[in-house]
Design an enzyme around this catalytic site. Structure first.
Site, PDB file in Angstrom:
ATOM      1  N   LYS A  19      17.246  -3.746   5.654  1.00 47.37           N
ATOM      2  CA  LYS A  19      16.634  -3.757   6.993  1.00 47.37           C
ATOM      3  C   LYS A  19      15.139  -4.042   6.917  1.00 47.37           C
ATOM      4  CE  LYS A  19      15.259  -0.089  10.229  1.00 47.37           C
ATOM      5  NZ  LYS A  19      14.008   0.287   9.594  1.00 47.37           N
ATOM      6  N   ASN A  20      14.428  -3.244   6.120  1.00 45.49           N
ATOM      7  CA  ASN A  20      12.968  -3.360   6.154  1.00 45.49           C
ATOM      8  C   ASN A  20      12.464  -4.669   5.544  1.00 45.49           C
ATOM      9  OD1 ASN A  20      12.823  -0.988   7.507  1.00 45.49           O
ATOM     10  ND2 ASN A  20      12.225   0.265   5.745  1.00 45.49           N
TER      11      ASN A  20
ATOM     12  N   CYS B 125      10.842   4.241  15.827  1.00 41.93           N
ATOM     13  CA  CYS B 125      11.202   5.615  15.500  1.00 41.93           C
ATOM     14  C   CYS B 125       9.990   6.510  15.596  1.00 41.93           C
ATOM     15  CB  CYS B 125      11.782   5.704  14.087  1.00 41.93           C
ATOM     16  SG  CYS B 125      13.556   5.539  14.060  1.00 41.93           S
TER      17      CYS B 125
ATOM     18  N   ARG C 229       1.495   7.472  14.615  1.00 44.85           N
ATOM     19  CA  ARG C 229       1.685   6.374  13.659  1.00 44.85           C
ATOM     20  C   ARG C 229       0.571   5.349  13.874  1.00 44.85           C
ATOM     21  NH1 ARG C 229       8.037   4.882  12.921  1.00 44.85           N
ATOM     22  NH2 ARG C 229       7.197   3.846  11.108  1.00 44.85           N
ATOM     23  N   PRO C 230      -0.587   5.571  13.236  1.00 45.63           N
ATOM     24  CA  PRO C 230      -1.743   4.699  13.491  1.00 45.63           C
ATOM     25  C   PRO C 230      -1.581   3.313  12.871  1.00 45.63           C
ATOM     26  CG  PRO C 230      -2.259   6.294  11.769  1.00 45.63           C
ATOM     27  CD  PRO C 230      -0.858   6.596  12.228  1.00 45.63           C
ATOM     28  N   ILE C 231      -2.404   2.338  13.352  1.00 44.56           N
ATOM     29  CA  ILE C 231      -2.376   0.996  12.748  1.00 44.56           C
ATOM     30  C   ILE C 231      -3.783   0.568  12.309  1.00 44.56           C
ATOM     31  CG2 ILE C 231      -0.291   0.236  13.975  1.00 44.56           C
ATOM     32  CD1 ILE C 231      -2.193  -1.569  15.678  1.00 44.56           C
ATOM     33  N   ASP C 232      -4.647   1.569  12.052  1.00 46.52           N
ATOM     34  CA  ASP C 232      -6.028   1.247  11.694  1.00 46.52           C
ATOM     35  C   ASP C 232      -6.138   0.368  10.442  1.00 46.52           C
ATOM     36  OD1 ASP C 232      -5.048   3.842  10.663  1.00 46.52           O
ATOM     37  OD2 ASP C 232      -6.865   3.765   9.468  1.00 46.52           O
ATOM     38  N   GLN C 233      -5.243   0.556   9.472  1.00 45.39           N
ATOM     39  CA  GLN C 233      -5.345  -0.240   8.237  1.00 45.39           C
ATOM     40  C   GLN C 233      -4.922  -1.701   8.473  1.00 45.39           C
ATOM     41  OE1 GLN C 233      -6.866   1.110   5.406  1.00 45.39           O
ATOM     42  NE2 GLN C 233      -7.207   2.614   7.025  1.00 45.39           N
TER      43      GLN C 233
ATOM     44  N   ASP D  15      12.346   7.932   3.807  1.00 45.99           N
ATOM     45  CA  ASP D  15      13.499   7.538   4.632  1.00 45.99           C
ATOM     46  C   ASP D  15      14.817   8.096   4.105  1.00 45.99           C
ATOM     47  OD1 ASP D  15      11.737   6.242   6.248  1.00 45.99           O
ATOM     48  OD2 ASP D  15      12.353   4.213   5.729  1.00 45.99           O
TER      49      ASP D  15
ATOM     50  N   ARG E   1      20.433   0.961  14.726  1.00 50.35           N
ATOM     51  CA  ARG E   1      19.214   0.211  14.382  1.00 50.35           C
ATOM     52  C   ARG E   1      19.194  -0.186  12.913  1.00 50.35           C
ATOM     53  NH1 ARG E   1      13.820   2.787  16.395  1.00 50.35           N
ATOM     54  NH2 ARG E   1      13.263   1.027  15.127  1.00 50.35           N
TER      55      ARG E   1
HETATM   56  C1  UD1 Z   1       7.618   1.778   6.787  1.00 55.45           C
HETATM   57  C2  UD1 Z   1       9.097   1.850   7.077  1.00 55.45           C
HETATM   58  C3  UD1 Z   1       9.465   3.302   7.425  1.00 55.45           C
HETATM   59  C4  UD1 Z   1       9.054   4.212   6.284  1.00 55.45           C
HETATM   60  C5  UD1 Z   1       7.590   4.014   5.932  1.00 55.45           C
HETATM   61  C6  UD1 Z   1       7.170   4.790   4.673  1.00 55.45           C
HETATM   62  C7  UD1 Z   1       9.519  -0.354   7.962  1.00 55.45           C
HETATM   63  C8  UD1 Z   1       9.868  -1.170   9.145  1.00 55.45           C
HETATM   64  N1  UD1 Z   1       9.393   0.960   8.190  1.00 55.45           N
HETATM   65  O1  UD1 Z   1       6.942   2.221   7.962  1.00 55.45           O
HETATM   66  O2  UD1 Z   1      10.861   3.352   7.613  1.00 55.45           O
HETATM   67  O3  UD1 Z   1       9.237   5.571   6.660  1.00 55.45           O
HETATM   68  O4  UD1 Z   1       7.319   2.625   5.672  1.00 55.45           O
HETATM   69  O5  UD1 Z   1       7.951   4.408   3.586  1.00 55.45           O
HETATM   70  O6  UD1 Z   1       9.411  -0.862   6.856  1.00 55.45           O
HETATM   71  N2  UD1 Z   1      -0.877   4.900   8.081  1.00 55.45           N
HETATM   72  C9  UD1 Z   1      -2.191   5.008   8.498  1.00 55.45           C
HETATM   73  N3  UD1 Z   1      -2.796   3.876   9.012  1.00 55.45           N
HETATM   74  C10 UD1 Z   1      -2.155   2.684   9.127  1.00 55.45           C
HETATM   75  C11 UD1 Z   1      -0.812   2.588   8.690  1.00 55.45           C
HETATM   76  C12 UD1 Z   1      -0.201   3.723   8.174  1.00 55.45           C
HETATM   77  O7  UD1 Z   1      -2.800   6.064   8.406  1.00 55.45           O
HETATM   78  O8  UD1 Z   1      -2.750   1.713   9.596  1.00 55.45           O
HETATM   79  C13 UD1 Z   1      -0.205   6.097   7.511  1.00 55.45           C
HETATM   80  C14 UD1 Z   1       0.998   6.537   8.355  1.00 55.45           C
HETATM   81  O9  UD1 Z   1       0.611   7.391   9.406  1.00 55.45           O
HETATM   82  C15 UD1 Z   1       1.859   7.235   7.310  1.00 55.45           C
HETATM   83  C16 UD1 Z   1       1.559   6.456   6.015  1.00 55.45           C
HETATM   84  O10 UD1 Z   1       0.350   5.740   6.261  1.00 55.45           O
HETATM   85  O11 UD1 Z   1       1.426   8.569   7.140  1.00 55.45           O
HETATM   86  C17 UD1 Z   1       2.636   5.476   5.615  1.00 55.45           C
HETATM   87  O12 UD1 Z   1       2.881   4.583   6.697  1.00 55.45           O
HETATM   88  P1  UD1 Z   1       3.401   3.096   6.459  1.00 55.45           P
HETATM   89  O13 UD1 Z   1       3.693   2.905   5.000  1.00 55.45           O
HETATM   90  O14 UD1 Z   1       2.478   2.157   7.127  1.00 55.45           O
HETATM   91  O15 UD1 Z   1       4.774   3.111   7.238  1.00 55.45           O
HETATM   92  P2  UD1 Z   1       5.384   1.959   8.143  1.00 55.45           P
HETATM   93  O16 UD1 Z   1       5.068   0.639   7.565  1.00 55.45           O
HETATM   94  O17 UD1 Z   1       5.069   2.244   9.568  1.00 55.45           O
END
Ligand code: UD1
Length: 430
Positions: free
Chosen positions: A22-23, A117, A123-127, A307, A399
Site C-alpha cells: 500500500k504505502n 487515519c 500529524r504535522p507537515i513542517d518537514q 503500523d 483502505r
Molecule cells: C507513514 C505511513 C504510516 C506510518 C508512518 C510511520 C504512509 C502513507 N503512511 O506515515 O502508515 O505509521 O509512516 O511509519 O506511508 N512528523 C513531523 N513533521 C513532519 C512529518 C512527520 O513532526 O513534517 C512526525 C510525525 O508526527 C510522526 C513522525 O514524524 O511522529 C513520523 O511520521 P511520518 O514518518 O512522516 O509518517 P507518515 O509519512 O505520515
C-alpha cells in the site's frame, strides 16, 4: 456500510498470498505524473486508498487504464491541472504526495491539507514544507488549508530532516527528481517503500542513490520517461497475517514476501515462542499453545513498525505474563485499547506506553475499527476470541487490506462480511 462477523476459535492452516505494498503504491502512483509518458505499474493492491489516488490522477487530467485486477497503465501526457481539492484529499493523508509530484512536473501545486487515519494526535507537515522551501519553492498555507507551492526552477539542496519522516522523505524525493543539481536528504527514512519509490523513479530515468540508508542523494534530471514497474509486497499486510496465525494457532505460509522486510516482526514472534521458518519468498508461521510475553518498542525502519503495533498488542493480550509496548513514532496510538478491553483484554495505557497483562482468553463482542491497523487488530482479536465478534467501520480496513475476508477464509477462518441493516426499517445502512 458493512461489518465483519467473525466466529472465533478456528486454527488457521494453508497459504496466504500477500498483495503489493500500500504505502509504496501511494508514493509510486503520484510519481507517475513526473513524466509526460505512460507508466505500467504491476502488483498494485486493490484497496480503496489506491482507488482514491487514481481518482486524483484522473481529476488532474491523467488517464488510468486497468489492464487486470493488479496492473494499470497511467498516461500522464495530458495532465494539465495542478489543484487537488479537499473533496479528494480528505480521504487520505498520502494525497499530499501530489504536492511533491506536481512541483516536480510543473513547479506549482495547490493541494488541500490531507485527511487520513487519525491516530488521535497531531500529524504535522513542517518537514515537507521545509524541504520544498529549501528546494527553492515558495510555500504558503492559504485559507481553507490549501498548501500552495510555487517555484520557477527547483534547485537541488542539502536537506536535514529534524525528525525521521517517511512522508517528508518521499515528498522531497518526488520534487527533487527533476530539480536542477544535487539534493541530499540527511536523516532520511529507510522504509522499504522509500527504496521502492527510488527504484521506480530510477527506472523512469532518475538518478537517486542511497535509498534505504539515512542519506539519499538525488541528482536531478531534466526529463523522466515511462516504464514498467512491479511494486514490492506489503510488509504490514504480511506482518498482520503472521501475527494472526501466531495468535489463532495453526500453520500458515505467508507467500510472496521479502523476508528481510519482516525481520523485526519475525524477531518478536520468535521471542513469544512462535515457530517462524524463512524461505526465499515466503515465511511459515507455526503456533500452538499460549505465546510468551515480550516487550515491543516501535521505531522507524528497521525497527518494529508502528503500523504493526495494534496487531501485536492482540497477541500479547493473550500471552503468558506481562508485556510492555512503547509507541515512539506517534504521540498517541492506543485508541483501539478500549475496544480490546471490551473483549476481555487487560491493558493499561500511560501516555506512549501500554502495559498488557496477558489473559487466557478473549471473548467475542461488538467492536469498531478506529483506524486501518486498529481494524486489523480487531479482526485478529475476533479470530482468537470465543464466540462471535462483529467489527464495524470496515471502510478503514478496506483502505489497506485487499480481500481480507477471502484471504482469511482460505486458511480456515470463520469470517464474513455482511451489510449493516437498520433493525426498524430492515433497510441497509449506507
Ligand atoms: C507513514 C505511513 C504510516 C506510518 C508512518 C510511520 C504512509 C502513507 N503512511 O506515515 O502508515 O505509521 O509512516 O511509519 O506511508 N512528523 C513531523 N513533521 C513532519 C512529518 C512527520 O513532526 O513534517 C512526525 C510525525 O508526527 C510522526 C513522525 O514524524 O511522529 C513520523 O511520521 P511520518 O514518518 O512522516 O509518517 P507518515 O509519512 O505520515
Amino acid at each position: 456500510m458493512d461489518k465483519l462477523v467473525i466466529n472465533g476459535g478456528n486454527t488457521l492452516h494453508g497459504k496466504i498470498d500477500i498483495s503489493g505494498a500500500k504505502n509504496a503504491a501511494l508514493a509510486i502512483v503520484p510519481a507517475a505524473i513526473l513524466t509526460c509518458d505512460v507508466c505500467r505499474i504491476e502488483n498494485i493492491p486493490n484497496i480503496s486508498d489506491v482507488s482514491i489516488m487514481f481518482r486524483i490522477l484522473s481529476e488532474l487530467g491523467a488517464s488510468v487504464r486497468p489492464i487486470d485486477a493488479n496492473t494499470v497503465e497511467i498516461d500522464s501526457r495530458n495532465v494539465q491541472f495542478f489543484t487537488v481539492p479537499y473533496e479528494l484529499t480528505k480521504h487520505l493523508r498520502a494525497s499530499y504526495y501530489f504536492i511533491g509530484a506536481l512541483l516536480g512536473r510543473f513547479g506549482k501545486a495547490r493541494v488541500a491539507m490531507p485527511g487520513g487515519c487519525n491516530f488521535g494526535g497531531v500529524r504535522p507537515i513542517d518537514q515537507h514544507v521545509k524541504g520544498f522551501e529549501l528546494l527553492g519553492s515558495k510555500v504558503t498555507i492559504e485559507e481553507n488549508a490549501i498548501v500552495n507551492a510555487v517555484s520557477d526552477q527547483l534547485i537541488g539542496s542539502a536537506i536535514y530532516l529534524d525528525t525521521v519522516s517517511v512522508g517528508a522523505t518521499i515528498n522531497i524525493m518526488l520534487a527533487a527528481a527533476r530539480a536542477k543539481g544535487l539534493t541530499v536528504i540527511e536523516n532520511a527514512a529507510k522504509e522499504p517503500h522509500i527504496v521502492d519509490l527510488a527504484n521506480f523513479l530510477n527506472t523512469m530515468g532518475a538518478d537517486i542513490r542511497g535509498a534505504g540508508t539515512d542519506v539519499i542523494k538525488i541528482h536531478g534530471v531534466s526529463e523522466l520517461h515511462g516504464c514498467t514497474y512491479s511494486i514490492i509486497p506489503d510488509q504490514i499486510e504480511a506482518g498482520t497475517y503472521m501475527v494472526a496465525a501466531a495468535a489463532a494457532g495453526g500453520d500458515v505460509l505467508i507467500n510472496n514476501v521479502i523476508p528481510k522486510h519482516l525481520e523485526s516482526i519475525t524477531a518478536k514472534l520468535v521471542e513469544c515462542g512462535v515457530e517462524v521458518e524463512e524461505f526465499d519468498e515466503s515465511i511459515l508461521i507455526k503456533s500452538d499453545g499460549r505465546p510468551r510475553h515480550c516487550n515491543v518498542k516501535t521505531m522507524p525502519h528497521p525497527g518494529f513498525p508502528t503500523d504493526m503495533q495494534p496487531q501485536i498488542a492482540v497477541l500479547l493480550s493473550i500471552a503468558e505474563g506481562t508485556s510492555i509496548i512503547n509507541e515512539s513514532v506517534w504521540d498517541s496510538r492506543f485508541r483501539y485499547v478500549e475496544q480490546l478491553t471490551h473483549m476481555g483484554a487487560s491493558i493499561k495505557v500511560d501516555g506512549k506506553m501500554a502495559v498488557i497483562q496477558g489473559v487466557e482468553h478473549l471473548k467475542g463482542a461488538p467492536v469498531k475499527a478506529d483506524d486501518l491497523r486498529a481494524g486489523a487488530a480487531m479482526v485478529i482479536a475476533g479470530l482468537v476470541a470465543s464466540g462471535t465478534t462483529e467489527v464495524e467501520n470496515v471502510v478503514y480496513i478496506d483502505r489497506g487490506y485487499e480481500d481480507i475476508v477471502g484471504k482469511l477464509r482460505s486458511v480456515g477462518a470463520d469470517i464474513q462480511r455482511v451489510p449493516i441493516v437498520d433493525p426498524d426499517t430492515r433497510v441497509r445502512v449506507s
